[in-house]
Design an enzyme around this catalytic site. Structure first.
Site, PDB file in Angstrom:
ATOM      1  N   GLU A 132      -6.401 -11.253   7.869  1.00 28.18           N
ATOM      2  CA  GLU A 132      -7.139  -9.997   7.726  1.00 28.18           C
ATOM      3  C   GLU A 132      -8.480 -10.169   7.021  1.00 28.18           C
ATOM      4  O   GLU A 132      -9.094  -9.177   6.618  1.00 28.18           O
ATOM      5  CB  GLU A 132      -6.284  -8.985   6.959  1.00 28.18           C
TER       6      GLU A 132
ATOM      7  N   HIS B 204       0.796  -1.223   0.000  1.00 29.40           N
ATOM      8  CA  HIS B 204       0.000   0.000   0.000  1.00 29.40           C
ATOM      9  C   HIS B 204       0.834   1.282   0.000  1.00 29.40           C
ATOM     10  O   HIS B 204       0.282   2.367  -0.131  1.00 29.40           O
ATOM     11  CB  HIS B 204      -0.943   0.023   1.205  1.00 29.40           C
TER      12      HIS B 204
ATOM     13  N   ARG C   5       6.898  -5.917   3.410  1.00 36.46           N
ATOM     14  CA  ARG C   5       5.572  -6.456   3.110  1.00 36.46           C
ATOM     15  C   ARG C   5       5.416  -6.476   1.597  1.00 36.46           C
ATOM     16  O   ARG C   5       5.457  -5.436   0.946  1.00 36.46           O
ATOM     17  CB  ARG C   5       4.439  -5.634   3.732  1.00 36.46           C
TER      18      ARG C   5
ATOM     19  N   ASP D  93      -8.362  -4.017   7.553  1.00 36.98           N
ATOM     20  CA  ASP D  93      -8.985  -4.984   6.647  1.00 36.98           C
ATOM     21  C   ASP D  93      -9.810  -6.004   7.418  1.00 36.98           C
ATOM     22  O   ASP D  93     -10.894  -6.403   6.966  1.00 36.98           O
ATOM     23  CB  ASP D  93      -7.923  -5.694   5.816  1.00 36.98           C
TER      24      ASP D  93
END
Length: 262
Positions: free
Chosen positions: A147, A46, A71, A173
């Site tokens: 999530e 993200h 990540r 999430d």
């Protein structure tokens, strides 16, 4: 091979203070690393970081003892292997929803015979040491993100996957998946209960549990709950918050204008 301080901290029963990097810049990564974080996670999912920027950020983090974590964008073998080849000492993989997903994650991050990771640790040899190939399987840390509602349904199967080291909760999430307000800290009761359940089951399976937090106060509470990997905010959020505080202090110190402007 260079030891992984994440494993050392966990072996002592401690908790890792993890910072989050969303800004694609080696100098900002270096500055964050010199503040004393136990680890820093470069966000390829993200954030606005691409692979090449990630490599320069890993190099910047390497000027300190801070552990480099990445990540990845998704459960895809190419990016997981290239991330490890670049020198990441831990990977966080989003949207692990089943035992099959968890098994793929473990396979992609381990050399044979444990997994299917292709051999080519180009920068990992420089960061980890010449004996990296011999010890990588036992040194690298693999996080599966929990999530989704599907992951909750399959939680026991995911957590019992051989070779998985840790799980990481994305509270926003997870909250969305449960029909709750997406946030980091003050979770709706249903989401908060799910977080407690995931933590308890992870500990029962001998896995480390991590979670994202919006504030140090929330992170401290979650360490008290039993989390051993706590992320606090992000570089972009910390920069914005610091700027707001500076401007607020400055403006509060200025004399207020009278109604006529004098």
């Amino acid at each position: 091979m260079r030891p992984n301080r994440l494993r050392e901290i966990w072996a002592r029963g401690g908790a890792v203070a993890n910072g989050w990097l969303a800004i694609p810049n080696s100098f900002s990564a270096e500055t964050m690393a010199h503040q004393g974080w136990d680890s820093l996670t470069i966000d390829l999912q993200h954030g606005v970081v691409d692979y090449q920027a990630m490599v320069t950020m890993l190099q910047a983090i390497s000027t300190t003892d801070t552990v480099p974590v990445v990540r990845v964008p998704w459960l895809e073998p190419g990016i997981l292997m290239k991330t490890l080849d670049a020198g990441a000492y831990a990977v966080i993989c989003p949207m692990v929803n089943s035992r099959a997903d968890a098994e793929k994650l473990v396979a992609y991050t381990h050399y044979a015979p444990r997994g299917t990771r292709s051999f080519g640790p180009v920068r990992a040899l420089l960061y980890g040491g010449a004996d990296y190939p011999k010890h990588a399987n036992d040194t690298i840390v693999t996080f599966a993100m929990i999530e989704t509602a599907q992951a909750l349904d399959n939680l026991e199967e995911i957590l019992s996957t051989p070779g998985l080291d840790a799980i990481y909760i994305g509270p926003s999430d997870l909250s969305l998946a449960l029909g709750c307000n997406p946030t980091f800290d003050d979770l709706d009761p249903k989401a908060a209960a799910a977080v407690e359940h995931i933590l308890a089951r992870a500990k029962a399976h001998g896995l480390v549990a991590g979670i994202h937090n919006g504030s140090p106060e929330a992170a401290a509470r979650r360490i008290a709950m039993g989390f051993q990997f706590v992320t606090i905010s992000s570089d972009a959020r910390l920069m914005a918050a610091g700027s707001q505080q500076v401007l607020s202090t400055l403006r509060a110190s200025q004399p207020k204008a009278t109604p006529d402007g004098y």
